[in-house]
Design a protein around this motif. Structure first.
Motif, PDB file in Angstrom:
ATOM      1  N   ALA A   1       0.848  -1.199   0.000  1.00 36.32           N
ATOM      2  CA  ALA A   1       0.000   0.000   0.000  1.00 36.32           C
ATOM      3  C   ALA A   1       0.878   1.243   0.000  1.00 36.32           C
ATOM      4  O   ALA A   1       1.949   1.261   0.611  1.00 36.32           O
ATOM      5  N   PRO A   2       0.438   2.289  -0.684  1.00 38.40           N
ATOM      6  CA  PRO A   2       1.215   3.533  -0.684  1.00 38.40           C
ATOM      7  C   PRO A   2       1.218   4.162   0.705  1.00 38.40           C
ATOM      8  O   PRO A   2       0.293   3.973   1.500  1.00 38.40           O
ATOM      9  N   GLU A   3       2.258   4.905   0.987  1.00 43.15           N
ATOM     10  CA  GLU A   3       2.378   5.568   2.290  1.00 43.15           C
ATOM     11  C   GLU A   3       1.217   6.523   2.558  1.00 43.15           C
ATOM     12  O   GLU A   3       0.875   6.772   3.706  1.00 43.15           O
ATOM     13  N   ALA A   4       0.599   7.032   1.527  1.00 43.17           N
ATOM     14  CA  ALA A   4      -0.497   7.987   1.683  1.00 43.17           C
ATOM     15  C   ALA A   4      -1.751   7.356   2.280  1.00 43.17           C
ATOM     16  O   ALA A   4      -2.620   8.068   2.790  1.00 43.17           O
ATOM     17  N   LEU A   5      -1.862   6.032   2.259  1.00 46.44           N
ATOM     18  CA  LEU A   5      -3.069   5.387   2.771  1.00 46.44           C
ATOM     19  C   LEU A   5      -3.157   5.445   4.291  1.00 46.44           C
ATOM     20  O   LEU A   5      -4.216   5.736   4.842  1.00 46.44           O
ATOM     21  N   SER A   6      -2.073   5.198   4.961  1.00 42.45           N
ATOM     22  CA  SER A   6      -2.101   5.135   6.424  1.00 42.45           C
ATOM     23  C   SER A   6      -2.570   6.440   7.078  1.00 42.45           C
ATOM     24  O   SER A   6      -3.456   6.411   7.942  1.00 42.45           O
ATOM     25  N   PRO A   7      -2.039   7.609   6.690  1.00 42.85           N
ATOM     26  CA  PRO A   7      -2.539   8.850   7.309  1.00 42.85           C
ATOM     27  C   PRO A   7      -4.019   9.108   7.022  1.00 42.85           C
ATOM     28  O   PRO A   7      -4.734   9.637   7.868  1.00 42.85           O
ATOM     29  N   LEU A   8      -4.464   8.727   5.826  1.00 43.61           N
ATOM     30  CA  LEU A   8      -5.876   8.898   5.488  1.00 43.61           C
ATOM     31  C   LEU A   8      -6.740   8.027   6.393  1.00 43.61           C
ATOM     32  O   LEU A   8      -7.729   8.491   6.960  1.00 43.61           O
ATOM     33  N   LEU A   9      -6.362   6.767   6.550  1.00 38.26           N
ATOM     34  CA  LEU A   9      -7.138   5.869   7.406  1.00 38.26           C
ATOM     35  C   LEU A   9      -7.089   6.300   8.870  1.00 38.26           C
ATOM     36  O   LEU A   9      -8.073   6.157   9.592  1.00 38.26           O
ATOM     37  N   THR A  10      -5.974   6.859   9.294  1.00 37.46           N
ATOM     38  CA  THR A  10      -5.871   7.370  10.670  1.00 37.46           C
ATOM     39  C   THR A  10      -6.852   8.513  10.879  1.00 37.46           C
ATOM     40  O   THR A  10      -7.572   8.550  11.882  1.00 37.46           O
ATOM     41  N   ALA A  11      -6.903   9.445   9.944  1.00 32.70           N
ATOM     42  CA  ALA A  11      -7.826  10.574  10.058  1.00 32.70           C
ATOM     43  C   ALA A  11      -9.282  10.108  10.010  1.00 32.70           C
ATOM     44  O   ALA A  11     -10.122  10.587  10.779  1.00 32.70           O
ATOM     45  N   ILE A  12      -9.582   9.156   9.140  1.00 31.81           N
ATOM     46  CA  ILE A  12     -10.941   8.602   9.082  1.00 31.81           C
ATOM     47  C   ILE A  12     -11.271   7.933  10.409  1.00 31.81           C
ATOM     48  O   ILE A  12     -12.363   8.096  10.952  1.00 31.81           O
ATOM     49  N   GLY A  13     -10.316   7.189  10.953  1.00 28.43           N
ATOM     50  CA  GLY A  13     -10.513   6.532  12.244  1.00 28.43           C
ATOM     51  C   GLY A  13     -10.770   7.523  13.369  1.00 28.43           C
ATOM     52  O   GLY A  13     -11.598   7.267  14.255  1.00 28.43           O
ATOM     53  N   GLU A  14     -10.095   8.649  13.339  1.00 32.96           N
ATOM     54  CA  GLU A  14     -10.326   9.685  14.349  1.00 32.96           C
ATOM     55  C   GLU A  14     -11.746  10.228  14.242  1.00 32.96           C
ATOM     56  O   GLU A  14     -12.407  10.465  15.251  1.00 32.96           O
ATOM     57  N   ARG A  15     -12.196  10.419  13.018  1.00 32.46           N
ATOM     58  CA  ARG A  15     -13.559  10.918  12.828  1.00 32.46           C
ATOM     59  C   ARG A  15     -14.576   9.894  13.321  1.00 32.46           C
ATOM     60  O   ARG A  15     -15.582  10.245  13.938  1.00 32.46           O
ATOM     61  N   ILE A  16     -14.308   8.628  13.072  1.00 28.82           N
ATOM     62  CA  ILE A  16     -15.205   7.573  13.534  1.00 28.82           C
ATOM     63  C   ILE A  16     -15.240   7.520  15.062  1.00 28.82           C
ATOM     64  O   ILE A  16     -16.299   7.347  15.656  1.00 28.82           O
ATOM     65  N   ALA A  17     -14.090   7.697  15.693  1.00 32.32           N
ATOM     66  CA  ALA A  17     -14.030   7.677  17.156  1.00 32.32           C
ATOM     67  C   ALA A  17     -14.861   8.807  17.762  1.00 32.32           C
ATOM     68  O   ALA A  17     -15.463   8.646  18.829  1.00 32.32           O
ATOM     69  N   ILE A  18     -14.930   9.927  17.078  1.00 34.27           N
ATOM     70  CA  ILE A  18     -15.722  11.060  17.555  1.00 34.27           C
ATOM     71  C   ILE A  18     -17.209  10.707  17.553  1.00 34.27           C
ATOM     72  O   ILE A  18     -17.985  11.247  18.346  1.00 34.27           O
ATOM     73  N   ALA A  19     -17.607   9.772  16.709  1.00 32.89           N
ATOM     74  CA  ALA A  19     -19.016   9.365  16.653  1.00 32.89           C
ATOM     75  C   ALA A  19     -19.503   8.837  17.998  1.00 32.89           C
ATOM     76  O   ALA A  19     -20.685   8.978  18.333  1.00 32.89           O
ATOM     77  N   ASP A  20     -18.611   8.229  18.772  1.00 25.20           N
ATOM     78  CA  ASP A  20     -18.996   7.758  20.102  1.00 25.20           C
ATOM     79  C   ASP A  20     -19.410   8.934  20.992  1.00 25.20           C
ATOM     80  O   ASP A  20     -20.389   8.862  21.735  1.00 25.20           O
ATOM     81  N   GLN A  21     -18.659  10.028  20.905  1.00 19.40           N
ATOM     82  CA  GLN A  21     -18.990  11.224  21.683  1.00 19.40           C
ATOM     83  C   GLN A  21     -20.294  11.851  21.197  1.00 19.40           C
ATOM     84  O   GLN A  21     -21.100  12.317  22.007  1.00 19.40           O
ATOM     85  N   VAL A  22     -20.483  11.866  19.891  1.00 15.23           N
ATOM     86  CA  VAL A  22     -21.726  12.401  19.329  1.00 15.23           C
ATOM     87  C   VAL A  22     -22.910  11.576  19.823  1.00 15.23           C
ATOM     88  O   VAL A  22     -23.946  12.124  20.216  1.00 15.23           O
ATOM     89  N   ALA A  23     -22.743  10.266  19.841  1.00 14.38           N
ATOM     90  CA  ALA A  23     -23.819   9.383  20.315  1.00 14.38           C
ATOM     91  C   ALA A  23     -24.155   9.675  21.777  1.00 14.38           C
ATOM     92  O   ALA A  23     -25.334   9.703  22.153  1.00 14.38           O
ATOM     93  N   LEU A  24     -23.144   9.891  22.597  1.00 14.09           N
ATOM     94  CA  LEU A  24     -23.395  10.230  24.009  1.00 14.09           C
ATOM     95  C   LEU A  24     -24.196  11.524  24.116  1.00 14.09           C
ATOM     96  O   LEU A  24     -25.140  11.621  24.906  1.00 14.09           O
ATOM     97  N   SER A  25     -23.812  12.505  23.309  1.00  8.35           N
ATOM     98  CA  SER A  25     -24.525  13.776  23.316  1.00  8.35           C
ATOM     99  C   SER A  25     -25.980  13.584  22.889  1.00  8.35           C
ATOM    100  O   SER A  25     -26.900  14.158  23.488  1.00  8.35           O
TER     101      SER A  25
END
Length: 185
Positions: free
Chosen positions: A25-49
């Motif tokens: 996989a190109p090096e550019a994939l990992s940072p993209l997936l990390t950022a997507i993962g961070e956004r997904i993790a925020i969904a837990d906080q949104v759900a609590l709200s």
């Protein structure tokens, strides 16, 4: 040897051959997936709200605003509005999936986890807005690889991480479902 055994052997050989020919996989994939993962993790906080406020997961006005803001920034990242719209729509759908699952689980338990509750408007949304710029940059960095024939395999390998929470893994699969572009030969 039965026909079924022969087919299984042939399939296994084909898989091994494709894995042997796979490019990393190109090096550019990992940072993209990390950022997507961070956004997904925020969904837990949104759900609590949303659990506390009894607001629905679906907020079409906010979704339109998020997508419109991202599309407006697309040219600065040399991305098309169509690409950015599809990408952020997938991010929103993945986040809603996490929220729906969490809310359902908590309803079954009769309570949400006893965790700090960040303010949706004052804390969570600004965090999502800041993350949006990183997502745009990471998407732009990965753009040259989206039509690579190995793209689906890279994503499959990256999204099948056993260390992730199953809900977040499913959301990551949903969020990346349209990253690869299939061109007609």
């Amino acid at each position: 040897m039965t026909l079924r055994s022969k087919l299984c052997l042939a399939f296994s050989a084909a898989l091994m051959a494709s894995a042997a020919n796979a490019t990393p996989a190109p090096e550019a994939l990992s940072p993209l997936l990390t950022a997507i993962g961070e956004r997904i993790a925020i969904a837990d906080q949104v759900a609590l709200s949303k659990w506390d406020s009894h607001k629905p997961v679906e907020d079409r006005q906010r979704e339109r605003e998020v997508i419109a803001a991202a599309v407006a920034q697309a040219p600065a990242y040399k991305l098309t509005g169509e690409t950015v719209e599809a990408f952020f729509a997938a991010q929103i759908e993945a986040n809603k999936m996490v929220q729906y699952i969490n809310l359902s689980d908590w309803a079954l338990e009769g309570k949400a986890p006893d965790l700090p509750r960040p303010d949706l408007v004052g804390q969570i949304r600004p965090q999502l807005d800041r993350l949006q710029k990183r997502l745009l940059q990471q998407l732009a960095d990965f753009a040259p690889y989206r039509s690579d024939p190995q793209c689906p395999q890279w994503l499959a390998q990256a999204t099948h991480n056993d260390k992730q929470h199953p809900i977040h893994r499913l959301a990551l699969i949903r969020a990346t479902g349209q990253l690869c572009i299939f061109t007609k030969s």
